[in-house]
Design a protein around this motif. Sequence first.
Motif, PDB file in Angstrom:
ATOM      1  N   LYS A  84       0.811  -1.367  -0.151  1.00  0.00           N
ATOM      2  CA  LYS A  84       0.234   0.319  -0.077  1.00  0.00           C
ATOM      3  C   LYS A  84       0.878   1.254  -0.146  1.00  0.00           C
ATOM      4  CE  LYS A  84      -3.562   2.158   2.781  1.00  0.00           C
ATOM      5  NZ  LYS A  84      -4.232   2.125   4.438  1.00  0.00           N
ATOM      6  N   VAL A  85       0.242   2.218  -1.095  1.00  0.00           N
ATOM      7  CA  VAL A  85       0.933   3.467  -1.009  1.00  0.00           C
ATOM      8  C   VAL A  85       1.277   4.158   0.679  1.00  0.00           C
ATOM      9  CG1 VAL A  85       1.882   5.567  -1.996  1.00  0.00           C
ATOM     10  CG2 VAL A  85       1.584   3.792  -3.541  1.00  0.00           C
ATOM     11  N   VAL A  86       2.288   4.560   1.009  1.00  0.00           N
ATOM     12  CA  VAL A  86       1.873   5.636   2.268  1.00  0.00           C
ATOM     13  C   VAL A  86       2.731   6.783   2.089  1.00  0.00           C
ATOM     14  CG1 VAL A  86       1.963   3.256   3.779  1.00  0.00           C
ATOM     15  CG2 VAL A  86       3.995   4.324   3.576  1.00  0.00           C
ATOM     16  N   GLY A  87       3.730   7.026   0.922  1.00  0.00           N
ATOM     17  CA  GLY A  87       4.156   8.059   1.004  1.00  0.00           C
ATOM     18  C   GLY A  87       4.969   8.624  -0.003  1.00  0.00           C
ATOM     19  N   VAL A  88       4.299   9.764  -0.748  1.00  0.00           N
ATOM     20  CA  VAL A  88       4.322   9.588  -1.649  1.00  0.00           C
ATOM     21  C   VAL A  88       5.338  11.284  -2.360  1.00  0.00           C
ATOM     22  CG1 VAL A  88       4.033  10.417  -4.834  1.00  0.00           C
ATOM     23  CG2 VAL A  88       3.047   8.591  -3.330  1.00  0.00           C
ATOM     24  N   SER A  89       6.873  11.587  -2.874  1.00  0.00           N
ATOM     25  CA  SER A  89       6.766  12.765  -3.242  1.00  0.00           C
ATOM     26  C   SER A  89       7.679  13.355  -3.978  1.00  0.00           C
ATOM     27  CB  SER A  89       8.310  13.176  -1.946  1.00  0.00           C
ATOM     28  OG  SER A  89       9.667  12.313  -2.345  1.00  0.00           O
ATOM     29  N   LEU A  90       8.888  14.398  -4.613  1.00  0.00           N
ATOM     30  CA  LEU A  90       8.770  14.389  -6.213  1.00  0.00           C
ATOM     31  C   LEU A  90      10.264  13.120  -6.362  1.00  0.00           C
ATOM     32  CD1 LEU A  90       8.794  17.879  -6.210  1.00  0.00           C
ATOM     33  CD2 LEU A  90       7.351  16.555  -7.184  1.00  0.00           C
ATOM     34  N   GLU A  91      10.637  13.015  -5.567  1.00  0.00           N
ATOM     35  CA  GLU A  91      11.364  11.872  -5.693  1.00  0.00           C
ATOM     36  C   GLU A  91      11.793  10.603  -5.294  1.00  0.00           C
ATOM     37  OE1 GLU A  91      15.185  12.972  -4.859  1.00  0.00           O
ATOM     38  OE2 GLU A  91      14.685  14.975  -4.669  1.00  0.00           O
ATOM     39  N   PHE A  92      10.773   9.930  -4.203  1.00  0.00           N
ATOM     40  CA  PHE A  92      10.643   8.342  -3.579  1.00  0.00           C
ATOM     41  C   PHE A  92       9.055   8.325  -3.878  1.00  0.00           C
ATOM     42  CE2 PHE A  92      14.102   9.869  -2.184  1.00  0.00           C
ATOM     43  CZ  PHE A  92      15.450   9.459  -2.548  1.00  0.00           C
ATOM     44  N   ILE A  93       8.827   7.221  -3.713  1.00  0.00           N
ATOM     45  CA  ILE A  93       7.067   6.546  -3.289  1.00  0.00           C
ATOM     46  C   ILE A  93       7.704   5.419  -2.350  1.00  0.00           C
ATOM     47  CG2 ILE A  93       6.971   4.702  -5.238  1.00  0.00           C
ATOM     48  CD1 ILE A  93       4.306   5.370  -4.938  1.00  0.00           C
ATOM     49  N   GLU A  94       7.103   5.243  -1.541  1.00  0.00           N
ATOM     50  CA  GLU A  94       7.252   4.798   0.024  1.00  0.00           C
ATOM     51  C   GLU A  94       5.780   3.432  -0.258  1.00  0.00           C
ATOM     52  OE1 GLU A  94       8.499   4.102   4.714  1.00  0.00           O
ATOM     53  OE2 GLU A  94       7.332   5.831   3.450  1.00  0.00           O
ATOM     54  N   LEU A  95       6.184   2.061  -0.013  1.00  0.00           N
ATOM     55  CA  LEU A  95       4.401   0.930   0.274  1.00  0.00           C
ATOM     56  C   LEU A  95       5.554   0.478   1.502  1.00  0.00           C
ATOM     57  CD1 LEU A  95       5.932   0.989  -2.906  1.00  0.00           C
ATOM     58  CD2 LEU A  95       3.707  -0.253  -2.999  1.00  0.00           C
ATOM     59  N   VAL A  96       4.281   0.239   2.230  1.00  0.00           N
ATOM     60  CA  VAL A  96       4.228  -1.210   3.468  1.00  0.00           C
ATOM     61  C   VAL A  96       3.659  -2.480   3.010  1.00  0.00           C
ATOM     62  CG1 VAL A  96       2.653   0.054   4.215  1.00  0.00           C
ATOM     63  CG2 VAL A  96       3.867  -1.251   5.756  1.00  0.00           C
ATOM     64  N   ASP A  97       3.630  -3.089   2.414  1.00  0.00           N
ATOM     65  CA  ASP A  97       3.645  -4.949   2.800  1.00  0.00           C
ATOM     66  C   ASP A  97       2.811  -5.535   3.743  1.00  0.00           C
ATOM     67  OD1 ASP A  97       5.013  -6.394   4.349  1.00  0.00           O
ATOM     68  OD2 ASP A  97       6.715  -6.539   2.622  1.00  0.00           O
ATOM     69  N   ILE A  98       2.093  -6.293   3.619  1.00  0.00           N
ATOM     70  CA  ILE A  98       0.650  -6.491   4.290  1.00  0.00           C
ATOM     71  C   ILE A  98       1.578  -7.072   5.711  1.00  0.00           C
ATOM     72  CG2 ILE A  98       0.685  -8.721   3.734  1.00  0.00           C
ATOM     73  CD1 ILE A  98      -2.556  -8.705   3.685  1.00  0.00           C
ATOM     74  N   GLY A  99       2.875  -7.215   5.548  1.00  0.00           N
ATOM     75  CA  GLY A  99       3.890  -8.197   6.962  1.00  0.00           C
ATOM     76  C   GLY A  99       4.191  -6.575   7.701  1.00  0.00           C
ATOM     77  N   GLY A 100       3.617  -5.153   7.220  1.00  0.00           N
ATOM     78  CA  GLY A 100       4.538  -4.158   7.491  1.00  0.00           C
ATOM     79  C   GLY A 100       5.729  -3.607   7.414  1.00  0.00           C
ATOM     80  N   GLY A 101       6.348  -4.801   6.270  1.00  0.00           N
ATOM     81  CA  GLY A 101       7.709  -3.784   6.170  1.00  0.00           C
ATOM     82  C   GLY A 101       7.849  -2.648   4.753  1.00  0.00           C
ATOM     83  N   HIS A 102       8.891  -1.665   4.890  1.00  0.00           N
ATOM     84  CA  HIS A 102       8.343  -0.739   4.179  1.00  0.00           C
ATOM     85  C   HIS A 102       9.589  -0.481   3.034  1.00  0.00           C
ATOM     86  CE1 HIS A 102       5.757   2.039   6.780  1.00  0.00           C
ATOM     87  NE2 HIS A 102       6.210   0.934   7.435  1.00  0.00           N
ATOM     88  N   ARG A 103       9.311  -0.275   2.051  1.00  0.00           N
ATOM     89  CA  ARG A 103      10.338  -0.243   0.813  1.00  0.00           C
ATOM     90  C   ARG A 103      10.509   0.626  -0.183  1.00  0.00           C
ATOM     91  NH1 ARG A 103      10.683  -5.191  -2.749  1.00  0.00           N
ATOM     92  NH2 ARG A 103      11.780  -6.181  -1.611  1.00  0.00           N
ATOM     93  N   THR A 104      11.310   1.090  -0.581  1.00  0.00           N
ATOM     94  CA  THR A 104      11.229   3.153  -1.320  1.00  0.00           C
ATOM     95  C   THR A 104      11.688   2.694  -1.580  1.00  0.00           C
ATOM     96  OG1 THR A 104      10.948   3.957   1.119  1.00  0.00           O
ATOM     97  CG2 THR A 104      11.828   5.349  -0.551  1.00  0.00           C
ATOM     98  N   PHE A 105      11.501   3.653  -3.672  1.00  0.00           N
ATOM     99  CA  PHE A 105      11.167   3.114  -4.635  1.00  0.00           C
ATOM    100  C   PHE A 105      11.722   4.671  -5.100  1.00  0.00           C
ATOM    101  CE2 PHE A 105       9.010  -0.212  -4.337  1.00  0.00           C
ATOM    102  CZ  PHE A 105       9.307  -1.523  -5.125  1.00  0.00           C
ATOM    103  N   LEU A 106      12.439   5.045  -6.032  1.00  0.00           N
ATOM    104  CA  LEU A 106      12.718   5.982  -7.100  1.00  0.00           C
ATOM    105  C   LEU A 106      11.463   6.087  -7.946  1.00  0.00           C
ATOM    106  CD1 LEU A 106      16.553   5.942  -7.930  1.00  0.00           C
ATOM    107  CD2 LEU A 106      15.262   8.024  -6.240  1.00  0.00           C
ATOM    108  N   ILE A 107      11.162   7.112  -8.099  1.00  0.00           N
ATOM    109  CA  ILE A 107       9.567   7.514  -8.441  1.00  0.00           C
ATOM    110  C   ILE A 107      10.216   6.802  -9.839  1.00  0.00           C
ATOM    111  CG2 ILE A 107       8.303   8.705  -9.891  1.00  0.00           C
ATOM    112  CD1 ILE A 107       6.911   8.495  -6.906  1.00  0.00           C
ATOM    113  N   SER A 108      10.563   6.765 -10.937  1.00  0.00           N
ATOM    114  CA  SER A 108      11.182   6.309 -12.136  1.00  0.00           C
ATOM    115  C   SER A 108      11.106   4.960 -11.765  1.00  0.00           C
ATOM    116  CB  SER A 108      12.234   7.250 -13.081  1.00  0.00           C
ATOM    117  OG  SER A 108      13.888   6.938 -11.928  1.00  0.00           O
TER     118      SER A 108
END
Length: 151
Positions: free
Chosen positions: A7-31
């Motif tokens: 689930k998307v929990v954070g978005v900026s101009l450079e990054f997007i942060e997701l949290v998985d069903i187990g609570g783990g967070h993963r951050t990606f560069l938008i591109s």
Amino acid sequence: SNEYYGKVVGVSLEFIELVDIGGGHRTFLISDFLSLSPLNLSTDFRIVNTIGISYRHQKESTNVILQTLEKFILEKIEEENYTKGFKSLVVQFKEAGDSSLNIAIIGSFSGEMAPLYFRLKRAINRWCVDACTQNNWEIPFPQLTIHQAIE
């Protein structure tokens, strides 16, 4: 496309942060995130499955089996309490494969069911196998036949 689900929990101009069903967070560069062709399940989504049955069921494969399988799955959706976000079910003959007659099962669900996406995929697969078991429909496996030339 990398099979990560969150689930998307954070978005900026450079990054997007997701949290998985187990609570783990993963951050990606938008591109990088967009290059993965993410599937947005929050609006509506569908699950497409295929099950193959033996050619010995050929006579019923395009009519009786489709109706029976659809009825079975609809009953399971109700039994297992997935009716709230359920939209539609399509069960159709897909193709005559090399070792099986293939049936497509397409379930459509509302976005509120997105957290259950993988559970629903597994449930539909399970229900297909259960329907085959209950109705004595054989699920074949690919076979290789070798013919030996006589000299």
